[in-house]
Design an enzyme around this catalytic site. Structure first.
Site: not given
Ligand code: PGA
Length: 265
Positions: A67, A136, A138, A143
């Site tokens: 992404d 959340n 995702h 999302e």
């Molecule tokens: P993080 O992010 O590894 O910084 O916790 C994970 C994500 O949001 O997919």
């Protein structure tokens, strides 16, 4: 889903890096899906160390990133492209032409996403996709409410996600509200998925993702129906799993089961 619970972040990264190294040695032209965020950083560090010690060759590996924020150019320090370069790609010998990045400064986003999907197919599909999980639920930037069959496309980020990223941006600079992300359907087509989560702040969402009902409201739950997902957690991230003892029991018996399933000649 395979659930591997390791005592801390370092042990989680050791496990994930070991698994990835094994896959690359087995298939040197591996197609690797890369994730950004804090969670995989220790895994990339270990892969770099293996490479620098002459124990892992990335010369034929191909990569696709998961992404990117729309509107950030590849040199913006907060772009995922830049993060992947500084934390991983600049330190291993993956040929430049083998690195496929979703970039954030593009004109016809929809067309660009279709082309990206075609590039993944032309590479023979993703062999192993690394994913983190947002608070959340995702995966990538899919999302809550994202179609479980979605493909690479532009998306609006949830407010919670913007808040999680805000501290990484300098004061006065807004977090981009839009992104491009591989879809959930795209991720589900990877032959193997490696879901990583660390820290107590992920414990509740990890419980939902692993043990809750499959729902688009928690996109990571879809991995329960992926034929080959390994979820690697540290103890704090696993601390709310109701079946933690069961998952550990399965893990403890894995080597024995493998011997039975694939006996050495
Ligand atoms: P993080 O992010 O590894 O910084 O916790 C994970 C994500 O949001 O997919």
């Amino acid at each position: 889903m395979e659930i591997l619970i390791r005592k801390d972040y370092a042990a989680m990264c050791d496990e994930a890096a070991g698994l990835l190294a094994e896959e690359i040695r087995r298939k040197p032209a591996l197609v690797l899906g890369l994730a950004t965020g804090r969670t995989p950083l220790g895994v990339y560090e270990r892969l770099i160390r293996l490479h620098k010690d002459g124990k892992l060759d990335f010369g034929r590996v191909r990569t696709f990133n998961l992404d990117e924020f729309i509107s950030l150019g590849p040199d913006h320090p907060r772009s995922f492209h830049h993060e992947l370069r500084t934390h991983f790609l600049d330190h291993v010998n993956i040929p430049r032409q083998n690195i496929h990045s979703l970039v954030g400064l593009i004109h016809n986003v929809e067309h660009y996403c279709e082309v990206y999907e075609r590039k993944i197919s032309a590479a023979g599909g993703i062999d192993i996709q690394i994913v983190g999980i947002g608070r959340n639920g995702h995966i990538g930037f899919n999302e809550p409410g994202s179609s479980l069959g979605s493909r690479t496309r532009p998306k609006t980020l949830a407010e919670e996600t913007l808040a999680d990223h805000r501290k990484a941006f300098p004061p006065g600079e807004e977090v981009p509200r839009f992104c491009v992300t591989m879809g959930i359907g795209t991720i589900m087509e990877a032959k193997r998925v490696l879901l990583l989560a660390a820290g107590a702040e992920k414990a509740e969402i990890v419980r939902k993702a692993v043990e809750g009902p499959i729902t688009a409201a928690v996109p990571a739950t879809v991995l329960q129906v992926h034929p080959r997902t390994a979820t690697i957690l540290d103890e704090p991230a696993a601390s709310k799993l109701e079946s933690a003892r069961y998952w550990k029991w399965i893990d403890e018996n894995k080597a024995k089961l493998d011997e039975i399933a694939r006996p050495k000649e």
